[in-house]
Design a protein around this motif. Structure first.
Motif: not given
Length: 474
Positions: A270-286
């Motif tokens: 929360d919020p959901p993870l946008d899988i179109s983001l760069p890898k490092n931003e996705q890992v940081e979001h998770l």
């Protein structure tokens, strides 16, 4: 509701099982049969002074109304028993008897009879129209109406016949205008009542037809409602069956979730993870937004917690308490397409290194990861045993290499001596004892090496068994 019940109880009685036309006649008859006694009772109350005289001064015509009222009540009760065909003729006969016959015959014609006798005849014709249908019984209707018309024509002669003072009576009625007026009123009242009855029956026919249409519509509606109700009941049964299946599935899931030997946790983003983001931003979001929704006891104990509720709502990075471990896990999750199948990673839990096999499945909608399931299996003890076995195997390999060198010298000498023995020309017979002594010494040397090797192998087997025993206890 009370008025409706009153009407049904007193005016519709006896009319429910008859045809539509007859039914309406019975209802009108019930109204007349009940209304006449009420009117008569009111007239007696209005003329009460005429009855407050000595008995010898009372006249017979003062009681004819009472007897007619009683006859009306008798006809009403006959109607209640379903005897309308019998009660109506009794009523017409009672009308003729009490209003046209008894008074003139019993006590003679008084002077006031000449003024209201024609009203009794007109009343008879009107009641005839109400009680007898000209459509269903044309002969009886015509006969009754002709009888009343004849009575109108001959009323003067009839009254004069029973009048003792004929000269005075002739003066009263010897008037053509009076005679024509009676016929005129008879015709006018009968036409009006006949037309009203016609309209009433006509409206009644339309009402009956509309009622039949309404009944058909109601019947069709009832069928539709019954069909719909049956469909809804079937749907309800299906929903109940589905609910039971879901409940059974949920119970199975709950047992599997609770009794699994793996640690299982549901995690929400929360919020959901946008899988179109760069890898490092996705890992940081998770790492920042992945929170635990529920977990089983095994998962909680992996992180040294006995109460699962204490972990609910906590960030997974906080639970794992090791940034490097969390980062490695999330990078592997993103690299493998948001799904992990049995990846082995090392984690540090409260400064203790442990090994886990992790599985992750995700729920993705509109290119966004909504939530995921994390399964973890602790394989720390197994990893330690594997390392111990690996070290033991390395030692055994080194020892085997060393032993092979130690055996190579004695074996070479033994092979040389045996080859000399096989070649009889290679040595003298005097050298044979010395050669045998060398063979014996070499054999003893090989035997010592073999004993040492057996001892080493025995120690290795013991250590292996000890490792397996610790594994089974763990």
């Amino acid at each position: 509701m009370i008025i409706r019940k009153f009407i049904d109880q007193y005016f519709l009685v006896g009319a429910t099982s008859r045809s539509d036309t007859t039914r309406e006649r019975i209802i009108l008859a019930n109204v007349i049969f009940l209304a006449v006694p009420v009117v008569i009772f009111i007239s007696y109350l209005l003329d009460i002074k005429e009855f407050l005289v000595p008995t010898e001064q009372l006249n017979f015509d003062q009681f004819t109304r009472l007897m007619f009222g009683m006859a009306s009540l008798v006809c009403y009760f006959l109607n209640r028993k379903g005897l309308f065909d019998f009660s109506r003729w009794i009523y017409l006969a009672s009308w003729i008897t009490f209003w046209l016959v008894l008074d003139p015959v019993v006590q003679g014609t008084s002077s006031d009879y000449y003024f209201h006798f024609d009203l009794s005849i007109i009343g008879l014709s009107l009641v005839t129209q109400i009680l007898v249908s000209y459509k269903r019984e044309p002969i009886a209707f015509t006969a009754a109406m002709l009888f009343s018309l004849v009575c109108i024509f001959f009323q003067q002669s009839y009254l004069l016949y029973f009048d003792s003072n004929e000269q005075t009576a002739e003066i009263l009625i010897d008037n053509v205008y009076t005679y024509q007026t009676s016929i005129y009123y008879w015709a006018i009242f009968n036409l009006i009542i006949g037309y009203l009855l016609y309209i009433y029956e006509k409206a009644n026919i339309h009402l009956v037809e509309n009622n039949k249409k309404l009944d058909r519509l109601t019947s069709n509606l009832e069928e539709v409602v019954a069909e719909r109700t049956e469909d809804l009941q079937n749907k309800q049964k299906e929903l109940i069956a589905i609910a039971n299946q879901l409940e059974e599935s949920q119970e199975k899931y709950r047992k599997l979730f609770t009794n699994s030997f793996e640690g299982i946790a549901q995690l929400e983003l929360d919020p959901p993870l946008d899988i179109s983001l760069p890898k490092n931003e996705q890992v940081e979001h998770l790492i920042r937004h992945l929170k635990l929704v529920e977990c089983n006891d095994v998962f909680a104990k992996l992180y040294l917690e006995n109460d699962t509720q204490k972990l609910v709502g906590k960030n997974l990075a906080f639970i794992m308490d090791h940034n490097e471990s969390m980062t490695n896990l999330m990078e592997a999750y993103v690299d493998q397409g948001y799904r992990l199948e049995g990846i082995t990673l090392e984690e540090s839990i409260h400064d203790t290194n442990r090994w886990f096999i992790s599985h992750i499945t995700s729920h993705i909608e509109e290119n966004k990861v909504q939530w995921l399931w994390l399964n973890k299996l602790d394989i720390t003890e197994k990893s330690k045993q594997d390392q111990e076995r690996k070290i033991l195997l390395n030692h055994l390999e080194e020892y085997a290499f060393q032993t092979s060198h130690e055996l190579r010298g004695p074996l070479s000498r033994l092979l040389g001596l045996t080859s000399l023995l096989l070649n009889n020309n290679a040595f003298d017979q005097e050298e044979l004892p010395e050669m045998l002594k060398h063979i014996n010494d070499t054999s003893l040397e090989i035997d010592d090496v073999i004993k040492m090797m057996n001892q080493v192998l025995s120690n290795s087997q013991y250590e292996s068994k000890l490792t397996k025993s610790r594994s089974s206890k763990g």
